[in-house]
Design a protein around this motif. Structure first.
Motif, PDB file in Angstrom:
ATOM      1  N   ILE A   1       4.363   1.174   2.325  1.00 57.80           N
ATOM      2  CA  ILE A   1       5.694   1.675   1.985  1.00 57.80           C
ATOM      3  C   ILE A   1       5.641   2.655   0.816  1.00 57.80           C
ATOM      4  O   ILE A   1       4.670   2.681   0.059  1.00 57.80           O
ATOM      5  CB  ILE A   1       6.667   0.515   1.648  1.00 57.80           C
ATOM      6  CG1 ILE A   1       6.202  -0.287   0.436  1.00 57.80           C
ATOM      7  CG2 ILE A   1       6.826  -0.407   2.835  1.00 57.80           C
ATOM      8  CD1 ILE A   1       7.146  -1.413   0.050  1.00 57.80           C
ATOM      9  N   GLU A   2       6.719   3.441   0.697  1.00 51.34           N
ATOM     10  CA  GLU A   2       6.722   4.424  -0.406  1.00 51.34           C
ATOM     11  C   GLU A   2       7.078   3.721  -1.712  1.00 51.34           C
ATOM     12  O   GLU A   2       7.403   2.543  -1.739  1.00 51.34           O
ATOM     13  CB  GLU A   2       7.595   5.645  -0.061  1.00 51.34           C
ATOM     14  CG  GLU A   2       9.019   5.337   0.268  1.00 51.34           C
ATOM     15  CD  GLU A   2       9.742   4.728  -0.893  1.00 51.34           C
ATOM     16  OE1 GLU A   2       9.960   5.460  -1.860  1.00 51.34           O
ATOM     17  OE2 GLU A   2      10.124   3.532  -0.826  1.00 51.34           O
TER      18      GLU A   2
ATOM     19  N   VAL B   1       0.860  -1.185   0.000  1.00 50.11           N
ATOM     20  CA  VAL B   1       0.000   0.000   0.000  1.00 50.11           C
ATOM     21  C   VAL B   1       0.902   1.243   0.000  1.00 50.11           C
ATOM     22  O   VAL B   1       1.703   1.434   0.911  1.00 50.11           O
ATOM     23  CB  VAL B   1      -0.915   0.032   1.238  1.00 50.11           C
ATOM     24  CG1 VAL B   1      -1.769   1.290   1.250  1.00 50.11           C
ATOM     25  CG2 VAL B   1      -1.808  -1.205   1.270  1.00 50.11           C
ATOM     26  N   SER B   2       0.772   2.048  -1.042  1.00 47.94           N
ATOM     27  CA  SER B   2       1.512   3.313  -1.104  1.00 47.94           C
ATOM     28  C   SER B   2       0.514   4.451  -1.219  1.00 47.94           C
ATOM     29  O   SER B   2      -0.691   4.223  -1.406  1.00 47.94           O
ATOM     30  CB  SER B   2       2.434   3.365  -2.320  1.00 47.94           C
ATOM     31  OG  SER B   2       3.338   2.307  -2.348  1.00 47.94           O
TER      32      SER B   2
ATOM     33  N   GLY C   1      -3.203   9.610   4.640  1.00 46.72           N
ATOM     34  CA  GLY C   1      -3.952   8.890   5.677  1.00 46.72           C
ATOM     35  C   GLY C   1      -3.825   7.378   5.581  1.00 46.72           C
ATOM     36  O   GLY C   1      -4.646   6.646   6.119  1.00 46.72           O
ATOM     37  N   LYS C   2      -2.759   6.893   4.935  1.00 44.55           N
ATOM     38  CA  LYS C   2      -2.569   5.438   4.801  1.00 44.55           C
ATOM     39  C   LYS C   2      -2.408   4.767   6.156  1.00 44.55           C
ATOM     40  O   LYS C   2      -2.916   3.686   6.371  1.00 44.55           O
ATOM     41  CB  LYS C   2      -1.291   5.058   4.031  1.00 44.55           C
ATOM     42  CG  LYS C   2      -0.907   5.908   2.897  1.00 44.55           C
ATOM     43  CD  LYS C   2       0.364   5.395   2.263  1.00 44.55           C
ATOM     44  CE  LYS C   2       1.642   5.898   2.902  1.00 44.55           C
ATOM     45  NZ  LYS C   2       1.856   7.343   2.791  1.00 44.55           N
TER      46      LYS C   2
ATOM     47  N   ASP D   1      15.736  11.979   3.011  1.00 45.31           N
ATOM     48  CA  ASP D   1      16.997  11.909   3.767  1.00 45.31           C
ATOM     49  C   ASP D   1      17.072  10.832   4.846  1.00 45.31           C
ATOM     50  O   ASP D   1      17.934  10.893   5.723  1.00 45.31           O
ATOM     51  CB  ASP D   1      17.328  13.264   4.441  1.00 45.31           C
ATOM     52  CG  ASP D   1      17.689  14.298   3.408  1.00 45.31           C
ATOM     53  OD1 ASP D   1      18.152  13.899   2.323  1.00 45.31           O
ATOM     54  OD2 ASP D   1      17.494  15.492   3.678  1.00 45.31           O
ATOM     55  N   HIS D   2      16.151   9.881   4.827  1.00 47.79           N
ATOM     56  CA  HIS D   2      16.229   8.807   5.817  1.00 47.79           C
ATOM     57  C   HIS D   2      16.030   7.459   5.157  1.00 47.79           C
ATOM     58  O   HIS D   2      15.427   7.362   4.097  1.00 47.79           O
ATOM     59  CB  HIS D   2      15.161   8.987   6.904  1.00 47.79           C
ATOM     60  CG  HIS D   2      15.469  10.130   7.804  1.00 47.79           C
ATOM     61  ND1 HIS D   2      16.517  10.100   8.695  1.00 47.79           N
ATOM     62  CD2 HIS D   2      14.892  11.345   7.930  1.00 47.79           C
ATOM     63  CE1 HIS D   2      16.572  11.261   9.328  1.00 47.79           C
ATOM     64  NE2 HIS D   2      15.604  12.029   8.889  1.00 47.79           N
ATOM     65  N   TYR D   3      16.537   6.425   5.831  1.00 41.70           N
ATOM     66  CA  TYR D   3      16.302   5.059   5.369  1.00 41.70           C
ATOM     67  C   TYR D   3      14.964   4.560   5.898  1.00 41.70           C
ATOM     68  O   TYR D   3      14.599   4.848   7.050  1.00 41.70           O
ATOM     69  CB  TYR D   3      17.351   4.114   5.947  1.00 41.70           C
ATOM     70  CG  TYR D   3      18.671   4.054   5.259  1.00 41.70           C
ATOM     71  CD1 TYR D   3      18.770   3.693   3.915  1.00 41.70           C
ATOM     72  CD2 TYR D   3      19.840   4.299   5.980  1.00 41.70           C
ATOM     73  CE1 TYR D   3      20.019   3.589   3.308  1.00 41.70           C
ATOM     74  CE2 TYR D   3      21.088   4.199   5.377  1.00 41.70           C
ATOM     75  CZ  TYR D   3      21.164   3.847   4.044  1.00 41.70           C
ATOM     76  OH  TYR D   3      22.391   3.750   3.455  1.00 41.70           O
ATOM     77  N   TYR D   4      14.278   3.771   5.058  1.00 45.48           N
ATOM     78  CA  TYR D   4      13.080   3.040   5.490  1.00 45.48           C
ATOM     79  C   TYR D   4      13.189   1.643   4.874  1.00 45.48           C
ATOM     80  O   TYR D   4      13.547   1.521   3.702  1.00 45.48           O
ATOM     81  CB  TYR D   4      11.797   3.674   4.925  1.00 45.48           C
ATOM     82  CG  TYR D   4      11.442   5.026   5.491  1.00 45.48           C
ATOM     83  CD1 TYR D   4      12.029   6.186   5.007  1.00 45.48           C
ATOM     84  CD2 TYR D   4      10.494   5.142   6.511  1.00 45.48           C
ATOM     85  CE1 TYR D   4      11.681   7.431   5.509  1.00 45.48           C
ATOM     86  CE2 TYR D   4      10.145   6.389   7.023  1.00 45.48           C
ATOM     87  CZ  TYR D   4      10.741   7.526   6.521  1.00 45.48           C
ATOM     88  OH  TYR D   4      10.402   8.761   7.024  1.00 45.48           O
ATOM     89  N   GLY D   5      12.865   0.602   5.628  1.00 46.22           N
ATOM     90  CA  GLY D   5      12.963  -0.743   5.053  1.00 46.22           C
ATOM     91  C   GLY D   5      12.065  -1.742   5.746  1.00 46.22           C
ATOM     92  O   GLY D   5      11.655  -1.548   6.892  1.00 46.22           O
ATOM     93  N   THR D   6      11.776  -2.829   5.022  1.00 44.87           N
ATOM     94  CA  THR D   6      10.862  -3.870   5.523  1.00 44.87           C
ATOM     95  C   THR D   6      11.630  -5.100   5.999  1.00 44.87           C
ATOM     96  O   THR D   6      12.252  -5.784   5.186  1.00 44.87           O
ATOM     97  CB  THR D   6       9.915  -4.334   4.383  1.00 44.87           C
ATOM     98  OG1 THR D   6       9.297  -3.182   3.817  1.00 44.87           O
ATOM     99  CG2 THR D   6       8.859  -5.303   4.889  1.00 44.87           C
TER     100      THR D   6
END
Ligand code: 5GP
Length: 208
Positions: free
Chosen positions: A102-103, A10-11, A17-18, A78-83
């Motif tokens: 996630i983006e 889901v992006s 509002g996700k 400017d930040h990390y995001y991960g699953t």
């Protein structure tokens, strides 16, 4: 009949509002597991480590990448995001539908790796509503809001990579739409070939 879990991505633009939508979906229906991501951004007020995110330092995050513990990761504002991989695999194997909120860069990486993934994109009813929701959050400066809108404009170029969109105008209705989209995915014939075969065998026995 055994049901295999479905991986759902889901992006949607920041502020659409996700998060609220997914929290409501998982509260309403027990079949969903919401993956908790790792990130290097600072916790917002009210966020708890291990609940909204696993908050990590840059070094810790890079260690997770090195150890292959992430299904996907991306740099966003400017930040990390991960699953994290473990939780997703465990829940899927238990037959639960796993939601990755996630983006887009990460979403497209998941799709490239695994074609059997349902790709959903949450839309605002209009762009002005998005700005108002971002301002209403009251946690981000005007500069960050601008950064997120610029990001949204960039993401808008790739929405055609998703399977379905859900317009988040009314929360209740949007939750039901997401639920129905996932449910109908379970009913796809190619997910139910064993069941179809079983009926065919029963028919053969009847006809003789
Ligand atoms: P926020 O900082 O507002 O919580 O999240 C910023 C963006 O990062 C959102 O679009 C959110 O969906 C996305 N995001 C959250 N977790 C992950 C993740 O594990 N991987 C990727 N690629 N994006 C994520």
């Amino acid at each position: 009949m055994d049901r295999k879990g479905i991986l759902v991505v889901v992006s949607g633009y920041s502020g659409v509002g996700k998060g609220t939508l997914m929290k409501e979906l998982t509260a309403r229906y027990g079949q969903y597991a919401l993956s908790v991501s790792a990130t290097t951004r600072e916790p917002r007020e009210g966020e708890a480590d291990g609940r909204e995110y696993f908050f990590k330092t840059e070094e810790e995050f890079e260690e997770m990448i090195g150890q292959g513990r992430l299904i996907e990761y991306a740099r966003y504002c400017d930040h990390y995001y991960g699953t994290p991989k473990d939780y997703v695999e465990e829940q899927l194997s238990q037959g639960r539908d796993v939601i990755l909120e996630i983006e887009q860069q990460g979403a497209l990486k998941v799709k490239a790796k695994d074609t059997d993934v349902l790709m959903l994109f949450v839309m605002p009813p209009d762009a002005q509503t998005l700005v108002e929701r971002l301002r209403g959050r009251d946690t981000e400066s005007e500069e960050v809001i601008r950064q997120r809108l610029t990001q949204a404009l960039e993401e808008s170029k790739y929405v055609d990579r998703y399977d379905y969109m859900v317009v988040n105008a009314d929360l209740d209705q949007a939750v039901e739409e997401v639920h129905h989209l996932i449910e109908s995915q379970h009913n796809m014939i190619n997910r139910n070939l064993d069941f179809a075969k079983q009926i065919q065998t029963e028919l053969k026995d009847l006809v003789g």
